[in-house]
Structures are given as C-alpha cells and as structure tokens.
Design a protein around this motif. Structure first.
Motif, PDB file in Angstrom:
ATOM      1  N   ASP A   1       8.767  -0.252   6.397  1.00 55.72           N
ATOM      2  CA  ASP A   1      10.122  -0.676   6.762  1.00 55.72           C
ATOM      3  C   ASP A   1      11.128  -0.296   5.677  1.00 55.72           C
ATOM      4  O   ASP A   1      12.252   0.136   5.968  1.00 55.72           O
ATOM      5  CB  ASP A   1      10.160  -2.191   6.984  1.00 55.72           C
ATOM      6  N   GLY A   2      10.727  -0.481   4.413  1.00 54.19           N
ATOM      7  CA  GLY A   2      11.641  -0.175   3.315  1.00 54.19           C
ATOM      8  C   GLY A   2      11.968   1.300   3.216  1.00 54.19           C
ATOM      9  O   GLY A   2      13.115   1.675   2.954  1.00 54.19           O
ATOM     10  N   LEU A   3      10.967   2.153   3.417  1.00 56.77           N
ATOM     11  CA  LEU A   3      11.230   3.593   3.391  1.00 56.77           C
ATOM     12  C   LEU A   3      12.159   3.996   4.530  1.00 56.77           C
ATOM     13  O   LEU A   3      13.051   4.846   4.353  1.00 56.77           O
ATOM     14  CB  LEU A   3       9.913   4.366   3.466  1.00 56.77           C
ATOM     15  N   ALA A   4      11.958   3.391   5.701  1.00 53.96           N
ATOM     16  CA  ALA A   4      12.861   3.679   6.826  1.00 53.96           C
ATOM     17  C   ALA A   4      14.281   3.222   6.511  1.00 53.96           C
ATOM     18  O   ALA A   4      15.261   3.903   6.872  1.00 53.96           O
ATOM     19  CB  ALA A   4      12.347   2.994   8.087  1.00 53.96           C
ATOM     20  N   ARG A   5      14.405   2.103   5.827  1.00 54.64           N
ATOM     21  CA  ARG A   5      15.741   1.625   5.440  1.00 54.64           C
ATOM     22  C   ARG A   5      16.428   2.619   4.514  1.00 54.64           C
ATOM     23  O   ARG A   5      17.626   2.916   4.672  1.00 54.64           O
ATOM     24  CB  ARG A   5      15.614   0.264   4.753  1.00 54.64           C
ATOM     25  N   LEU A   6      15.700   3.153   3.538  1.00 57.78           N
ATOM     26  CA  LEU A   6      16.292   4.121   2.624  1.00 57.78           C
ATOM     27  C   LEU A   6      16.717   5.388   3.351  1.00 57.78           C
ATOM     28  O   LEU A   6      17.769   5.967   3.051  1.00 57.78           O
ATOM     29  CB  LEU A   6      15.299   4.455   1.511  1.00 57.78           C
TER      30      LEU A   6
ATOM     31  N   VAL B   1      -0.319   5.986  -1.246  1.00 55.38           N
ATOM     32  CA  VAL B   1       1.067   6.011  -0.789  1.00 55.38           C
ATOM     33  C   VAL B   1       1.607   7.436  -0.712  1.00 55.38           C
ATOM     34  O   VAL B   1       2.142   7.855   0.320  1.00 55.38           O
ATOM     35  CB  VAL B   1       1.943   5.146  -1.720  1.00 55.38           C
ATOM     36  N   PHE B   2       1.491   8.181  -1.795  1.00 52.38           N
ATOM     37  CA  PHE B   2       2.068   9.527  -1.828  1.00 52.38           C
ATOM     38  C   PHE B   2       1.405  10.427  -0.787  1.00 52.38           C
ATOM     39  O   PHE B   2       2.089  11.152  -0.054  1.00 52.38           O
ATOM     40  CB  PHE B   2       1.897  10.106  -3.231  1.00 52.38           C
ATOM     41  N   ALA B   3       0.082  10.367  -0.702  1.00 46.05           N
ATOM     42  CA  ALA B   3      -0.626  11.194   0.274  1.00 46.05           C
ATOM     43  C   ALA B   3      -0.253  10.813   1.701  1.00 46.05           C
ATOM     44  O   ALA B   3      -0.118  11.681   2.572  1.00 46.05           O
ATOM     45  CB  ALA B   3      -2.134  11.063   0.071  1.00 46.05           C
ATOM     46  N   ASP B   4      -0.068   9.528   1.978  1.00 46.56           N
ATOM     47  CA  ASP B   4       0.303   9.093   3.328  1.00 46.56           C
ATOM     48  C   ASP B   4       1.719   9.536   3.686  1.00 46.56           C
ATOM     49  O   ASP B   4       1.992   9.929   4.825  1.00 46.56           O
ATOM     50  CB  ASP B   4       0.171   7.570   3.443  1.00 46.56           C
ATOM     51  N   VAL B   5       2.636   9.459   2.725  1.00 47.75           N
ATOM     52  CA  VAL B   5       4.008   9.908   2.985  1.00 47.75           C
ATOM     53  C   VAL B   5       4.025  11.408   3.291  1.00 47.75           C
ATOM     54  O   VAL B   5       4.714  11.863   4.212  1.00 47.75           O
ATOM     55  CB  VAL B   5       4.916   9.581   1.785  1.00 47.75           C
ATOM     56  N   LEU B   6       3.233  12.178   2.535  1.00 45.59           N
ATOM     57  CA  LEU B   6       3.169  13.613   2.786  1.00 45.59           C
ATOM     58  C   LEU B   6       2.530  13.910   4.137  1.00 45.59           C
ATOM     59  O   LEU B   6       3.029  14.734   4.911  1.00 45.59           O
ATOM     60  CB  LEU B   6       2.370  14.297   1.678  1.00 45.59           C
ATOM     61  N   ALA B   7       1.416  13.221   4.432  1.00 40.34           N
ATOM     62  CA  ALA B   7       0.700  13.496   5.679  1.00 40.34           C
ATOM     63  C   ALA B   7       1.517  13.100   6.900  1.00 40.34           C
ATOM     64  O   ALA B   7       1.444  13.758   7.947  1.00 40.34           O
ATOM     65  CB  ALA B   7      -0.643  12.769   5.674  1.00 40.34           C
TER      66      ALA B   7
ATOM     67  N   ARG C   1       0.108   5.678   6.889  1.00 43.25           N
ATOM     68  CA  ARG C   1       0.462   6.898   7.611  1.00 43.25           C
ATOM     69  C   ARG C   1       0.747   6.600   9.076  1.00 43.25           C
ATOM     70  O   ARG C   1       1.747   7.082   9.632  1.00 43.25           O
ATOM     71  CB  ARG C   1      -0.665   7.921   7.492  1.00 43.25           C
ATOM     72  N   ALA C   2      -0.103   5.795   9.708  1.00 47.02           N
ATOM     73  CA  ALA C   2       0.113   5.461  11.115  1.00 47.02           C
ATOM     74  C   ALA C   2       1.413   4.689  11.305  1.00 47.02           C
ATOM     75  O   ALA C   2       2.146   4.909  12.283  1.00 47.02           O
ATOM     76  CB  ALA C   2      -1.071   4.652  11.646  1.00 47.02           C
ATOM     77  N   LEU C   3       1.735   3.795  10.386  1.00 43.92           N
ATOM     78  CA  LEU C   3       2.979   3.034  10.492  1.00 43.92           C
ATOM     79  C   LEU C   3       4.192   3.953  10.363  1.00 43.92           C
ATOM     80  O   LEU C   3       5.173   3.808  11.103  1.00 43.92           O
ATOM     81  CB  LEU C   3       3.013   1.954   9.411  1.00 43.92           C
TER      82      LEU C   3
END
Length: 749
Positions: A345-350, A503-509, A738-740
């Motif tokens: 949610d926080g990344l989507a907010r940014l 975290v980093f790998a999931d954001v990239l994937a 990643r799924a989220l």
C-alpha cells in the motif's frame, strides 16, 4: 587470475600468469524434495551445512540473533538517543498500530458496494455531499486554482530531536523467573531456559507453561523434541502427538523457523508435510485449528478476490468454489502479512502521490554518465524507481542526490552500513546527506521528522536495497511523506536480507515501477571476474598486479594455516594492504574452517592475549550485533563495570556485561551475509572442502565482490565452485509481496 602452488603465498616472485585452478562450469543435481524452498543464503549462517525448507533444519543455536549475519548499521551515541533495539521495537509497534487502524477502516461497510480509494473515493464523497445538501455543487468548481509548481521548496518545520535516555534491555522480574524455574524443574527442562522463557512469555509465563507446555517452543533455542519431553513430564498420560496445543504450537514454530530462512509465508502443503513428519496424524485438521486459533493466517493468492480468500480455511468448498484446493495456499504469521500489505500500500501511495513528469532536463543533461542521466529522468517522472548495477554504479544515485539538492529538494541517501555511508558521503557535495538506514529510522541521523511524524525529505535513495527485509521496508515507506520520491538501488546478484522477505527482488519481478539498469561496468580484474559470475561464468582473468590470487589447499587445517599466513604476512608484503584492512570471508560459523576457528587462529597471530574481558582483549577486531540482522564492525577499547567498550568506526559503544556473550563476536573472519553492504581494500575468501554445500552463485558473487584492490581465494572445493556459479539463481524465499504488487497494478490498469 593467479594460481599459486601449494605452500607458496603471493609475493614479488610469484608469476602473474600462472594457470588458473578454476575449471569449466558444470551443471549440478537438482535439490531433493526436502530441500525445496530452502534459503541457500541462510545456510551459510549456521555451521556451514545446508538447511532445508522445513524449519527444523535450522541450527537452533546459530539461528538466534547472536550469529545472525547481515548488514552493518550505525549506532547512536549512548548518552543521547534510544538504543537501536528499542528504536526498532517502537517503530514496529507504531507501524502495526497504523496498519491495524487502516485495516479496520478498509473492512468497514462501503455503501457503494466497492472499496474505493484515491481520486475515486474523493469523487464519491463529493457526490454524496452535494446530494445530501451538505455542500453546494459550485463549491467543487469555484475553488481557487492550484498554486504553481514549486521548484525549490522551503524545508518543512522539523521537530528538534531531544536527547532521550538509553534503555537497557529489560529482563523478566526475579519472581517470574523463579516461578518459571520451578515449572521447568518439574518438567525436567534446563534451568537456563527460565530467563528467556519469562522474557518471551511475560509475567505469567509459569501459568502459561503449566496450561500449555508446548508454549516453550516460543523460546528461540527450544526444539520440538525438547518441548515434547517437557510436556510429557508435566501432563503424563494426557499428553499425545495430536494434542491441539501441540499441533498449534508446531505450526507457529514452523513459520517462525521459516522466517529465519527469509520466508514470509509457507505453502500449506509444506506445513502439512512437516507436521506429518512430527507424528501428527491429521495435518489438515491441525492446520485448520491453527488458523481458527489465530496462530497463523491463510492466503490464497489468485487473480480474484484476495481479500475474501485470505480468511478462508484450506479445504473450504465455499472458498474455492469447486471443493478443490487452489493452486497455492500460503500460511503466514500476522506480523509479516501486515508488513507486506502495508509495504504494498505504501509503495502505491508513493507512486500516486508525487508530482509526475517534473522538469529536471537540465540536471539530466549535466549528469556525468548516460546511466546517471537516465536515472535522473526516471525519478523526475515518477515517485518510485528501481536502479540496478554493480559497485561502480553507486556513483549514479550519488549524482541523482547532488542534482536533486541543486534543485532545492531535500534529498538523502541511506545505506545499510557505516562503510556504505562513508563511500556515499565521499561522492556527495554535502556529506551529511549520507546516512545509515538504521540511524535514519531511529532519528539518530538525518533531518528528523516533520509535524506529521514523517521523515522531512523529498527524495530518498536507498542503496544496498537487496538487504532490505520486509519489516524494515514497511517502516521506512510508512515514514515517508506524501509526495516524496523513493529510489531503491542495489545489485540484484548479491545475497538477500538477513531478515524475512525479498523486497528488492519482488519489486523488480512485479515491475511495480520504472527500472533503470546501469551500463557502468565494475573496473579491473575483480570487476571482470565478478561480472562473469553474475551471468554464471567463472572465467580466468588477467591479473598482472596480483589483484586475484588462487591458493589451493587440501583440507580445513591447511586452509586455516594459509589464511593466517595471507592476512598476517603475504597480503601486507606483496599487495601493500595491512592486516587491519584485510577481511576474511568464509561460508559458515562452525566447522574446522568456519568463522569461529578462523577468528581464534587470527587472534592468536595478530592480537594474542588471555581474553580477560569475556574472551576479548583491547585491540581485538570484533563485530557487534545490536539487533538481529545487523552487524557493526569495531575494535575493543577496554572494559569496566559498565561493560565492554568498543570503537565502531569512530563511534564509542558500550555493550553491557550481560549482553557481551550474545552480541559480540570476533570479526577478523565474517560470513558473506555479515559482509554484505561493506567493502575492504583486500579480502580473503576461504572455501574449505566441507563448504561445498553452502555455495551458490549469490554467495560467490557477494564474497568475491567485497574486495576493492585484492582478492585471495583459499580454494579447497575443487569443481564445486564452478558448479555453484553455473547453477541458475532461483526464488529461494516464499513471499507474498510480488503478488500484492501485481494485484495492485491489475486494479489500477
């Protein structure tokens, strides 16, 4: 790459073009079923043995915080700020309160029949206000025009940081410990568990253990066999393998041990299989009971209705529609589930809250490299950017910070180690713009917080992003204000975080944001060698200046001898790097050539002494582990009634006497996880024969890339090294982030 014959060390007479000991890469056998899902990066944190996905494979002694390997962090002055442990706990409590509040708001009834957010929610509120007569329709059209975009915002008022007392770790009361001791004695359990059990289970620990003896599994070092024996002694005939108290405790224990290996969740089938191995006759019912009791949460990550599936029980026909179990049902602990959901949610907010497509064209044109210019343009266009590259690429985020500060933005760079902060500060026009992540979150470094409690920053660059665990990432993102921009920068080839998550790998994937791939290669023979490892090739490289040297050995004893010789004599003499600037890296803590054995041998040679301060002497090279997953290098200064006095990169640290044994280790030799995020002028990587099981491409990549000027490899694993490098990296951790993130993109598109 220079290969030396046995019995010789690198020196002026060694030929630079000797043959390389490394052969061609070959495939390795696939892991066995019990090893599927195991975190190879965590295996090296035990005693050099591989761990399986089933948490019982973890080493109960080394899995604790004392030997947890991870990134470095700065420590605040002892007289002025909270300890890192207290600051982290306070931040986690605040995060969980915010998440629970937001979760409660989400679960409230929505009259429109759908959960809206952002602009859609604002429009719905406006329509309802007009329909109810609360506001006239003109109120939404006659409002003043928005103010013009600012190019150099004035800093928001920042609350000054007031000195706060240092909080020592609070143990359980003597009465509680005494009561637990009595219960443990009845059950035949060691008295040494009384203190940890009382701290873990609280003031009523004795009553808790009498009612449910398997709660002893909550103590980190206790294994199921020990808890079973304790329960049998207390309960007698009333104790059985299918006791619901036992099965619920086992499910929680399995998930806790999985978290130590980096998983935030486990497949329900893997949990059932692990329960069956521990004599549970009906694992399916055991899992359902654990879910009903709130021990774990259940998730079905699919394309539709994840919110509804999260609270469904495995096997519930109403949940899966056809009476069949979905493709993947995950079980997880609430702390990691809340952290992953909050982070998504926080990344989507940014992404949604920042100013889009800002004009930073002049800054991009003035950048020192094409990759730096591309990064500046990407950050100007959006609120979240991922940046990947090797060590040389760290100059690009530094150029971004300098450019943003020139535009009047409050820009910071956060690293995971004091060494990383030093290197970043050297590349900035303002060294104070470089901070450690731990110092930023605790308030010991950085600009402080604004009136709303958010970090007073417009742009934050996080270097060494692969070292971000999910809980730290969630706290960080929650602390950023609306409109702030976040750059996650790092090398995807290195080992992951010591804590749970990827975290980093999931954001990239998930492709949750624009990705900038640096085109700046790492220089020199070491850079060439490491670049090849990153694509699965262990190549011979030319090393005319003995930048890379291979030292073959036959056994662990010879490996220790040669390592001491390299650090104390050969590297200082031939390379010109003193022993104090040479770091030894090995696969595990135990074994005949692990960190413990190597540190003992190196101390005897480099700083011999009786170890009169709990095994330490002034001048000893050590690492301090203030909280699980953080490693702070330092040197012993002295000791007194207050504790052990350390010098950690110029910062004085006092470790209380009762904490020395559990949080301080000798530091001449480290594991690769402990070394991640730091670099030294010279590095000696030790690969004894029994280390083959703990090797992986990520491990070799991380260890070999720690050296700036020189790399020596004490090589005793033969063809296991090229095989480990050739084996493709896999998603070695089970997570939900990643799924989220992908689900959010589906909704917004």
């Amino acid at each position: 790459m220079t290969a030396l014959p046995r019995g010789e060390s690198p020196g002026p007479s060694a030929a630079a073009d000797d043959t390389d000991v490394v052969g061609s890469a070959a495939a390795v056998p696939a892991p066995s079923a019990e090893d599927v899902g195991a975190d190879e990066s965590e295996a090296e944190e035990t005693d050099g043995t591989a761990q399986s996905a089933a948490p019982e494979g973890a080493d109960e002694t080394d899995a604790a915080a004392t030997d947890a390997a991870a990134t470095d962090a700065d420590t605040a002055p002892a007289a002025a700020a909270l300890s890192e442990a207290e600051a982290e706990l306070a931040a986690q409590r605040e995060l969980r309160e915010r998440i629970e509040k937001r979760k409660a708001e989400k679960e409230g009834p929505i009259a429109a029949g759908a959960k809206l957010s952002g602009q859609a929610a604002d429009l719905l509120a406006a329509v309802r206000a007009v329909e109810s007569g609360e506001k006239p329709g003109a109120a939404f059209f006659d409002s003043p025009a928005p103010a013009p975009r600012r190019t150099a915002p004035a800093p928001a008022p920042v609350r000054p940081r007031e000195p706060e007392p240092v909080f020592a770790p609070q143990g359980a009361s003597p009465e509680a410990v005494a009561a637990v001791t009595a219960v443990l004695a009845e059950g035949g359990a060691p008295e040494a568990l009384a203190g940890p059990a009382a701290e873990t289970l609280g003031a009523q620990a004795a009553d808790v253990l009498r009612a449910d003896p398997w709660q002893l599994l909550a103590v980190p070092t206790v294994r199921p066999e020990q808890a079973d024996g304790f329960a049998r002694a207390l309960l007698g005939a009333a104790c059985g393998p299918d006791d619901e108290r036992r099965t619920a405790a086992l499910v929680g224990w399995l998930l806790e041990r999985a978290a130590l290996q980096g998983h935030t969740a486990l497949d329900a089938s893997a949990v059932r299989a692990a329960l069956a191995e521990r004599a549970v006759t009906d694992p399916e019912s055991a899992v359902q009971h654990a879910v009903a009791e709130g021990v774990v949460l259940v998730f079905q990550d699919g394309p539709d209705d994840q919110e509804a599936d999260r609270d469904a029980e495995p096997g519930d026909e109403a949940a899966d529609g056809a009476g069949q179990e979905p493709a993947q049902v995950l079980l997880g602990l609430d702390r990691y589930a809340l952290a992953e959901e909050s982070l998504a949610d926080g990344l989507a907010r940014l992404v949604n809250a920042c100013e889009k497509n800002a004009d930073w064209s002049e800054a991009a044109a003035a950048a020192g490299s094409p990759s730096a210019a591309e990064l500046i343009r990407a950050v100007a266009a959006g609120g979240l950017v991922a940046h990947t590259g090797g060590d040389a690429a760290r100059a690009e985020p530094a150029a971004l910070i300098v450019a943003a500060r020139a535009l009047g933005l409050r820009a910071l760079g956060a690293t995971h180690s004091v060494d990383g902060r030093r290197r970043l500060a050297e590349a900035l026009d303002e060294p104070s713009a470089a901070v450690t992540l731990a110092g930023l979150l605790s308030g010991a470094e950085g600009p402080g917080r604004d009136a709303d409690g958010a970090i007073a920053v417009d742009l934050l660059v996080v270097q060494d992003a692969p070292q971000l665990d999910v809980e730290t990432a969630a706290i960080l993102v929650e602390s950023l204000p609306d409109g702030a921009r976040l750059v996650l920068s790092g090398d995807p080839g290195v080992l992951g975080s010591a804590g749970a998550g990827r975290v980093f790998a999931d954001v990239l994937a998930a492709r949750a944001c624009p990705q900038v791939v640096s085109r700046t290669p790492d220089p020199g023979p070491i850079g060439e060698l490491v670049s090849g490892i990153g694509i699965g090739e262990l190549n011979q490289v030319a090393a005319p200046g003995k930048e890379v040297v291979i030292v073959p050995v036959q056994d662990a004893g010879e490996a220790v001898h040669r390592t001491v010789q390299l650090v104390a004599d050969s590297v200082p003499r031939a390379i010109g790097v003193p022993s104090a600037d040479t770091q030894v890296i090995t696969v595990g803590h135990g074994g005949s050539a692990g960190t413990r054995a190597l540190n003992a041998a190196l101390k005897q040679r480099l700083n011999p002494g009786p170890g009169r301060f709990g095994g330490f002497d002034p001048g000893d090279r050590v690492v301090h582990i203030p909280t699980p997953g953080r490693t702070v290098p330092g040197t012993v200064v002295s000791a007194d009634a207050e504790g052990l006095h350390l010098d950690c990169a110029g910062t004085p640290v006092v470790v209380p006497q009762e904490r020395v044994e559990s949080s301080v280790r000798h530091g001449w030799a480290l594991s690769a996880h402990q070394a991640a995020g730091m670099r030294w002028p010279a590095v000696v990587v030790v690969l004894p024969g029994d280390a083959a099981q703990g090797l992986s491409r990520a491990w070799v990549y991380t260890a070999f890339s720690r050296g700036e000027r020189h790399l020596s490899v004490v090589h005793g694993v033969d063809q296991a090294l090229p095989r480990a490098v050739a084996l493709p990296p896999s998603q070695d951790r089970t997570t939900r982030l990643r799924a989220l993130l992908e689900a959010q993109q589906t909704v917004t598109s």
